[in-house]
Design a protein around this motif. Sequence first.
Motif, PDB file in Angstrom:
ATOM      1  N   ILE A 130       0.865  -1.189   0.000  1.00 50.56           N
ATOM      2  CA  ILE A 130       0.000   0.000   0.000  1.00 50.56           C
ATOM      3  C   ILE A 130       0.892   1.227   0.000  1.00 50.56           C
ATOM      4  O   ILE A 130       1.875   1.290   0.732  1.00 50.56           O
ATOM      5  N   MET A 131       0.545   2.202  -0.852  1.00 51.87           N
ATOM      6  CA  MET A 131       1.306   3.446  -0.889  1.00 51.87           C
ATOM      7  C   MET A 131       0.340   4.628  -0.897  1.00 51.87           C
ATOM      8  O   MET A 131      -0.737   4.554  -1.504  1.00 51.87           O
ATOM      9  N   ALA A 132       0.724   5.691  -0.212  1.00 48.36           N
ATOM     10  CA  ALA A 132      -0.099   6.899  -0.167  1.00 48.36           C
ATOM     11  C   ALA A 132       0.777   8.120  -0.341  1.00 48.36           C
ATOM     12  O   ALA A 132       1.957   8.112   0.031  1.00 48.36           O
ATOM     13  N   ALA A 133       0.202   9.185  -0.903  1.00 43.40           N
ATOM     14  CA  ALA A 133       0.936  10.440  -1.078  1.00 43.40           C
ATOM     15  C   ALA A 133      -0.037  11.606  -1.034  1.00 43.40           C
ATOM     16  O   ALA A 133      -1.198  11.473  -1.458  1.00 43.40           O
ATOM     17  N   ASP A 134       0.430  12.731  -0.497  1.00 43.88           N
ATOM     18  CA  ASP A 134      -0.420  13.920  -0.531  1.00 43.88           C
ATOM     19  C   ASP A 134      -0.535  14.393  -1.979  1.00 43.88           C
ATOM     20  O   ASP A 134       0.280  14.045  -2.832  1.00 43.88           O
ATOM     21  N   GLN A 135      -1.556  15.179  -2.261  1.00 45.13           N
ATOM     22  CA  GLN A 135      -1.832  15.587  -3.645  1.00 45.13           C
ATOM     23  C   GLN A 135      -1.592  17.070  -3.891  1.00 45.13           C
ATOM     24  O   GLN A 135      -2.001  17.608  -4.920  1.00 45.13           O
ATOM     25  N   SER A 136      -0.916  17.722  -2.967  1.00 41.36           N
ATOM     26  CA  SER A 136      -0.664  19.160  -3.119  1.00 41.36           C
ATOM     27  C   SER A 136       0.574  19.405  -3.972  1.00 41.36           C
ATOM     28  O   SER A 136       1.579  18.723  -3.832  1.00 41.36           O
ATOM     29  N   LYS A 173       1.190  11.714  -7.143  1.00 40.56           N
ATOM     30  CA  LYS A 173       2.635  11.575  -6.940  1.00 40.56           C
ATOM     31  C   LYS A 173       3.080  10.110  -6.905  1.00 40.56           C
ATOM     32  O   LYS A 173       4.232   9.825  -6.607  1.00 40.56           O
ATOM     33  N   ILE A 174       2.154   9.202  -7.199  1.00 41.80           N
ATOM     34  CA  ILE A 174       2.484   7.775  -7.237  1.00 41.80           C
ATOM     35  C   ILE A 174       2.372   7.297  -8.680  1.00 41.80           C
ATOM     36  O   ILE A 174       1.276   7.147  -9.215  1.00 41.80           O
ATOM     37  N   ALA A 175       3.516   7.106  -9.312  1.00 37.11           N
ATOM     38  CA  ALA A 175       3.549   6.749 -10.732  1.00 37.11           C
ATOM     39  C   ALA A 175       3.554   5.233 -10.907  1.00 37.11           C
ATOM     40  O   ALA A 175       4.249   4.513 -10.182  1.00 37.11           O
ATOM     41  N   LYS A 176       2.810   4.766 -11.875  1.00 38.66           N
ATOM     42  CA  LYS A 176       2.831   3.346 -12.233  1.00 38.66           C
ATOM     43  C   LYS A 176       4.030   3.099 -13.140  1.00 38.66           C
ATOM     44  O   LYS A 176       4.158   3.700 -14.203  1.00 38.66           O
ATOM     45  N   LEU A 177       4.937   2.223 -12.705  1.00 34.95           N
ATOM     46  CA  LEU A 177       6.118   1.906 -13.510  1.00 34.95           C
ATOM     47  C   LEU A 177       5.833   0.770 -14.478  1.00 34.95           C
ATOM     48  O   LEU A 177       6.099   0.864 -15.673  1.00 34.95           O
ATOM     49  N   THR A 178       5.321  -0.340 -13.944  1.00 36.37           N
ATOM     50  CA  THR A 178       4.898  -1.485 -14.754  1.00 36.37           C
ATOM     51  C   THR A 178       3.531  -1.905 -14.223  1.00 36.37           C
ATOM     52  O   THR A 178       2.972  -1.270 -13.333  1.00 36.37           O
ATOM     53  N   ASN A 179       2.992  -2.990 -14.757  1.00 34.32           N
ATOM     54  CA  ASN A 179       1.702  -3.473 -14.274  1.00 34.32           C
ATOM     55  C   ASN A 179       1.754  -3.899 -12.810  1.00 34.32           C
ATOM     56  O   ASN A 179       0.721  -3.955 -12.138  1.00 34.32           O
ATOM     57  N   TYR A 180       2.978  -4.215 -12.316  1.00 37.95           N
ATOM     58  CA  TYR A 180       3.111  -4.728 -10.962  1.00 37.95           C
ATOM     59  C   TYR A 180       4.118  -3.943 -10.117  1.00 37.95           C
ATOM     60  O   TYR A 180       4.694  -4.486  -9.184  1.00 37.95           O
ATOM     61  N   SER A 181       4.308  -2.685 -10.431  1.00 41.17           N
ATOM     62  CA  SER A 181       5.188  -1.849  -9.602  1.00 41.17           C
ATOM     63  C   SER A 181       4.785  -0.382  -9.709  1.00 41.17           C
ATOM     64  O   SER A 181       4.221   0.051 -10.722  1.00 41.17           O
ATOM     65  N   MET A 182       5.074   0.359  -8.652  1.00 37.13           N
ATOM     66  CA  MET A 182       4.740   1.785  -8.617  1.00 37.13           C
ATOM     67  C   MET A 182       5.784   2.529  -7.804  1.00 37.13           C
ATOM     68  O   MET A 182       6.519   1.939  -7.014  1.00 37.13           O
ATOM     69  N   MET A 183       5.850   3.824  -8.036  1.00 35.92           N
ATOM     70  CA  MET A 183       6.869   4.661  -7.413  1.00 35.92           C
ATOM     71  C   MET A 183       6.229   5.925  -6.854  1.00 35.92           C
ATOM     72  O   MET A 183       5.633   6.710  -7.590  1.00 35.92           O
ATOM     73  N   GLY A 184       6.343   6.105  -5.526  1.00 38.13           N
ATOM     74  CA  GLY A 184       5.883   7.328  -4.892  1.00 38.13           C
ATOM     75  C   GLY A 184       7.052   8.285  -4.753  1.00 38.13           C
ATOM     76  O   GLY A 184       8.120   7.890  -4.286  1.00 38.13           O
ATOM     77  N   ILE A 191      -3.863  10.496  -2.005  1.00 32.01           N
ATOM     78  CA  ILE A 191      -4.224   9.396  -2.890  1.00 32.01           C
ATOM     79  C   ILE A 191      -3.578   8.122  -2.338  1.00 32.01           C
ATOM     80  O   ILE A 191      -2.433   8.157  -1.872  1.00 32.01           O
ATOM     81  N   ILE A 192      -4.340   7.039  -2.339  1.00 34.06           N
ATOM     82  CA  ILE A 192      -3.861   5.754  -1.829  1.00 34.06           C
ATOM     83  C   ILE A 192      -3.957   4.717  -2.943  1.00 34.06           C
ATOM     84  O   ILE A 192      -5.006   4.580  -3.576  1.00 34.06           O
ATOM     85  N   LYS A 193      -2.847   4.005  -3.183  1.00 35.99           N
ATOM     86  CA  LYS A 193      -2.816   2.963  -4.216  1.00 35.99           C
ATOM     87  C   LYS A 193      -2.281   1.668  -3.613  1.00 35.99           C
ATOM     88  O   LYS A 193      -1.624   1.673  -2.577  1.00 35.99           O
ATOM     89  N   PHE A 220      -8.865   8.571  -3.391  1.00 35.15           N
ATOM     90  CA  PHE A 220      -8.175   9.841  -3.583  1.00 35.15           C
ATOM     91  C   PHE A 220      -9.029  10.970  -3.057  1.00 35.15           C
ATOM     92  O   PHE A 220     -10.266  10.859  -2.991  1.00 35.15           O
ATOM     93  N   GLY A 221      -8.372  12.067  -2.682  1.00 36.87           N
ATOM     94  CA  GLY A 221      -9.100  13.240  -2.212  1.00 36.87           C
ATOM     95  C   GLY A 221      -9.508  14.143  -3.356  1.00 36.87           C
ATOM     96  O   GLY A 221     -10.608  14.677  -3.410  1.00 36.87           O
TER      97      GLY A 221
END
Length: 202
Positions: free
Chosen positions: A14-20, A34-45, A181-183, A195-196
């Motif tokens: 689980i990953m979360a980031a503020d949206q400001s 602020k949480i980018a999808k890198l591949t179908n099974y990975s993400m980067m905050g 936002i929570i992914k 997401f807010g």
Amino acid sequence: MDTVLGITYNGGVIMAADQSNGRSILTYQKNLDKIAKLTNYSMMGVSGPNCDLVNFTEYIAKNLNLYELSNEGTKLSTHAQANYARGEMAAALRRGPYQVNVLLGGYDEGKKSPSSLYYLDYLGALHKVKHGAQGYAQYFCSSIFDKEYSDNLTEEEAIKIIEHCIAEMQTRFLISQPNFIIKKVDKDGVSVISFGGDPADT
């Protein structure tokens, strides 16, 4: 002033980031993802200036895609993706540093511990962690993670811990961060939990 949070659970991350999105004394928007999808099974905050956030995440994501296309569909593991990102971050130090701090999470089907989370700072220091935070959230949320984290968390328990961290930031942090936002990433891939502010609204 960015906040990025991450936690592993039994079966995913689980990953979360503020949206400001702001600079100096101005807030530009409150629906930034602020949480980018890198591949179908990975993400980067990512925590840092918006220009570096976009440049770094897109550069890593496109090169991971290029690697897959160039190597007959071979996909990099989360561990390999984190080390590739670390290498690019370290190489950039001597030409044009990225002012970003990163949490990278992913799910690797077939591994004994399929979910993994990596902490990467702007100087290229990389660590595998079970939970982590970037930005001032480290001062507020580390104790929450230490107290409430346990091995074999369920998804619901992990989300509850993240929501506790968000509530703490919104209560005690001097800077207003109204939207988060929570992914999650699990066996079904990357998906948005909540997401807010809708990132699609421009």
